[in-house]
Design a protein around this motif. Structure first.
Motif, PDB file in Angstrom:
ATOM      1  N   TRP A  41      -1.383  -3.032   4.924  1.00  0.00           N
ATOM      2  CA  TRP A  41      -0.972  -1.887   4.127  1.00  0.00           C
ATOM      3  C   TRP A  41      -0.425  -2.345   2.776  1.00  0.00           C
ATOM      4  CZ3 TRP A  41       4.153  -0.085   2.957  1.00  0.00           C
ATOM      5  CH2 TRP A  41       4.181   1.192   2.395  1.00  0.00           C
ATOM      6  N   ILE A  42       0.232  -3.492   2.758  1.00  0.00           N
ATOM      7  CA  ILE A  42       0.823  -3.989   1.519  1.00  0.00           C
ATOM      8  C   ILE A  42      -0.183  -4.778   0.679  1.00  0.00           C
ATOM      9  CG2 ILE A  42       2.593  -5.522   0.542  1.00  0.00           C
ATOM     10  CD1 ILE A  42       4.316  -4.787   3.018  1.00  0.00           C
ATOM     11  N   VAL A  43      -0.907  -5.716   1.292  1.00  0.00           N
ATOM     12  CA  VAL A  43      -1.772  -6.617   0.519  1.00  0.00           C
ATOM     13  C   VAL A  43      -3.205  -6.121   0.374  1.00  0.00           C
ATOM     14  CG1 VAL A  43      -0.387  -8.640   1.097  1.00  0.00           C
ATOM     15  CG2 VAL A  43      -2.403  -8.096   2.476  1.00  0.00           C
ATOM     16  N   LYS A  44      -3.607  -5.149   1.182  1.00  0.00           N
ATOM     17  CA  LYS A  44      -4.941  -4.535   1.107  1.00  0.00           C
ATOM     18  C   LYS A  44      -6.080  -5.517   1.394  1.00  0.00           C
ATOM     19  CE  LYS A  44      -3.154  -0.658  -0.440  1.00  0.00           C
ATOM     20  NZ  LYS A  44      -2.023  -0.362   0.369  1.00  0.00           N
ATOM     21  N   ASP A  45      -5.816  -6.550   2.166  1.00  0.00           N
ATOM     22  CA  ASP A  45      -6.846  -7.522   2.526  1.00  0.00           C
ATOM     23  C   ASP A  45      -6.648  -7.875   4.006  1.00  0.00           C
ATOM     24  OD1 ASP A  45      -8.292  -9.902   3.048  1.00  0.00           O
ATOM     25  OD2 ASP A  45      -8.200 -10.473   0.936  1.00  0.00           O
ATOM     26  N   ASN A  83       8.378  -9.361   3.201  1.00  0.00           N
ATOM     27  CA  ASN A  83       8.692 -10.436   2.254  1.00  0.00           C
ATOM     28  C   ASN A  83       7.511 -11.378   2.068  1.00  0.00           C
ATOM     29  OD1 ASN A  83      11.252  -9.426   1.819  1.00  0.00           O
ATOM     30  ND2 ASN A  83      12.241 -10.813   3.247  1.00  0.00           N
ATOM     31  N   LYS A  84       6.855 -11.747   3.158  1.00  0.00           N
ATOM     32  CA  LYS A  84       5.696 -12.634   3.059  1.00  0.00           C
ATOM     33  C   LYS A  84       4.551 -11.941   2.318  1.00  0.00           C
ATOM     34  CE  LYS A  84       6.669 -15.746   6.853  1.00  0.00           C
ATOM     35  NZ  LYS A  84       6.939 -16.872   5.963  1.00  0.00           N
ATOM     36  N   SER A  85       4.387 -10.653   2.540  1.00  0.00           N
ATOM     37  CA  SER A  85       3.344  -9.900   1.850  1.00  0.00           C
ATOM     38  C   SER A  85       3.623  -9.832   0.348  1.00  0.00           C
ATOM     39  CB  SER A  85       3.243  -8.481   2.424  1.00  0.00           C
ATOM     40  OG  SER A  85       2.895  -8.517   3.783  1.00  0.00           O
ATOM     41  N   TRP A  88       2.894 -13.084  -1.318  1.00  0.00           N
ATOM     42  CA  TRP A  88       1.463 -13.272  -1.531  1.00  0.00           C
ATOM     43  C   TRP A  88       0.999 -12.502  -2.761  1.00  0.00           C
ATOM     44  CZ3 TRP A  88      -2.879 -10.204  -1.763  1.00  0.00           C
ATOM     45  CH2 TRP A  88      -4.100 -10.887  -1.754  1.00  0.00           C
ATOM     46  N   ILE A  89       1.473 -11.275  -2.899  1.00  0.00           N
ATOM     47  CA  ILE A  89       1.088 -10.455  -4.050  1.00  0.00           C
ATOM     48  C   ILE A  89       1.537 -11.117  -5.351  1.00  0.00           C
ATOM     49  CG2 ILE A  89       1.584  -8.284  -5.262  1.00  0.00           C
ATOM     50  CD1 ILE A  89       1.542  -6.915  -2.510  1.00  0.00           C
ATOM     51  N   LYS A  90       2.766 -11.620  -5.359  1.00  0.00           N
ATOM     52  CA  LYS A  90       3.273 -12.280  -6.569  1.00  0.00           C
ATOM     53  C   LYS A  90       2.414 -13.480  -6.938  1.00  0.00           C
ATOM     54  CE  LYS A  90       8.023 -10.840  -5.839  1.00  0.00           C
ATOM     55  NZ  LYS A  90       9.349 -11.251  -5.367  1.00  0.00           N
ATOM     56  N   LYS A  91       1.984 -14.249  -5.927  1.00  0.00           N
ATOM     57  CA  LYS A  91       1.165 -15.426  -6.189  1.00  0.00           C
ATOM     58  C   LYS A  91      -0.192 -15.037  -6.764  1.00  0.00           C
ATOM     59  CE  LYS A  91       3.218 -18.395  -2.687  1.00  0.00           C
ATOM     60  NZ  LYS A  91       3.027 -19.047  -1.381  1.00  0.00           N
ATOM     61  N   GLN A  92      -0.713 -13.919  -6.357  1.00  0.00           N
ATOM     62  CA  GLN A  92      -2.034 -13.494  -6.812  1.00  0.00           C
ATOM     63  C   GLN A  92      -2.032 -12.974  -8.244  1.00  0.00           C
ATOM     64  OE1 GLN A  92      -4.768 -14.207  -4.977  1.00  0.00           O
ATOM     65  NE2 GLN A  92      -3.206 -15.224  -3.768  1.00  0.00           N
ATOM     66  N   ASN A  93      -0.860 -12.500  -8.667  1.00  0.00           N
ATOM     67  CA  ASN A  93      -0.700 -12.019 -10.043  1.00  0.00           C
ATOM     68  C   ASN A  93      -1.811 -11.036 -10.436  1.00  0.00           C
ATOM     69  OD1 ASN A  93       0.412 -11.722 -12.520  1.00  0.00           O
ATOM     70  ND2 ASN A  93      -0.291 -13.668 -13.346  1.00  0.00           N
ATOM     71  N   LYS A 130       2.389   0.917 -11.359  1.00  0.00           N
ATOM     72  CA  LYS A 130       3.131   0.450 -12.527  1.00  0.00           C
ATOM     73  C   LYS A 130       4.619   0.274 -12.231  1.00  0.00           C
ATOM     74  CE  LYS A 130       1.797   1.380 -16.597  1.00  0.00           C
ATOM     75  NZ  LYS A 130       1.481   1.902 -17.902  1.00  0.00           N
ATOM     76  N   LEU A 131       5.070   0.836 -11.127  1.00  0.00           N
ATOM     77  CA  LEU A 131       6.482   0.720 -10.764  1.00  0.00           C
ATOM     78  C   LEU A 131       6.785  -0.698 -10.291  1.00  0.00           C
ATOM     79  CD1 LEU A 131       6.897   3.992  -8.646  1.00  0.00           C
ATOM     80  CD2 LEU A 131       7.661   3.610 -10.993  1.00  0.00           C
ATOM     81  N   PRO A 132       8.024  -1.117 -10.355  1.00  0.00           N
ATOM     82  CA  PRO A 132       8.401  -2.412  -9.774  1.00  0.00           C
ATOM     83  C   PRO A 132       8.122  -2.399  -8.272  1.00  0.00           C
ATOM     84  CG  PRO A 132      10.181  -1.528 -11.147  1.00  0.00           C
ATOM     85  CD  PRO A 132       9.139  -0.456 -11.025  1.00  0.00           C
ATOM     86  N   LEU A 133       7.856  -3.565  -7.709  1.00  0.00           N
ATOM     87  CA  LEU A 133       7.479  -3.665  -6.292  1.00  0.00           C
ATOM     88  C   LEU A 133       8.498  -3.017  -5.360  1.00  0.00           C
ATOM     89  CD1 LEU A 133       5.919  -7.208  -5.873  1.00  0.00           C
ATOM     90  CD2 LEU A 133       4.807  -5.005  -5.572  1.00  0.00           C
TER      91      LEU A 133
END
Length: 185
Positions: A41-45, A83-85, A88-93, A130-133
């Motif tokens: 739901w968070i990372v969509k993958d 937190n782990k999700s 991962w999102i932050k790393k993907q930028n 566009k909102l902060p995470l």
């Protein structure tokens, strides 16, 4: 989640801490799919979500002895998944790509009246992106997952007041974004 579920989880955790490895298997059967779904739901993958769920179990196993109140397993473990999700999102930028998509979609004209609703929904989703995470998470948990503010605060390990504040500020930012894009009068 029902109160009886908290007690079942607590018993399984205490049994595992006492050396019963079968209790861990039962705990995994109860929670693994939920972890995968939450991460997806968070990372969509889906593949990444499975990896995140596995990493979550590794973390849980290594830190389960630090869990002071076994009844809090649900919020504790889901917080690890979240937190782990987010990590991962932050790393993907992916922020740059999402902004490009948003600008392309917002610059297109409404084709027909029956497409206006679809366009508005897409723009709302893009505005949410566009909102902060931390605000995106509260919006999604509250409106999509139907979590109460109390459940959100437990899942994200924040106070209920902070949950309420983040939800309020997210709504206000969405109003501004949509108003500036002429989607709200």
């Amino acid at each position: 989640m029902r109160k009886s579920s908290y007690h079942i989880d607590a018993k399984l955790i205490l049994d595992y801490q006492s050396g019963d490895n079968l209790a861990l298997e039962k705990l995994v059967k109860r929670w693994h799919k939920t972890f995968c779904n939450k991460a997806h739901w968070i990372v969509k993958d889906p593949d990444v979500a499975k990896d995140i769920a596995q990493e979550t179990w590794n973390t849980i196993i290594s830190k389960i002895d630090d869990l002071n109140d076994p009844k809090t397993f649900a919020s504790w473990s889901l917080r690890i998944v979240c937190n782990k999700s987010f990590d991962w999102i932050k790393k993907q930028n992916k922020t740059k790509e999402q902004l490009k998509t948003y600008h392309l979609e917002s610059n297109t004209e409404a084709i027909e009246e029956n497409h206006e609703t679809e366009l508005l929904q897409r723009n709302l989703l893009n505005a949410i992106k566009k909102l902060p995470l931390h605000q995106q998470m509260v919006i999604r948990l509250f409106y999509v997952e139907d979590y109460s503010l109390k459940d959100i605060s437990k899942s994200l390990n924040i106070s209920e007041g902070t949950s309420k504040s983040r939800l309020y500020h997210a709504r206000e930012k969405l109003k501004l974004i949509l108003k500036n894009r002429h989607y709200e009068k």
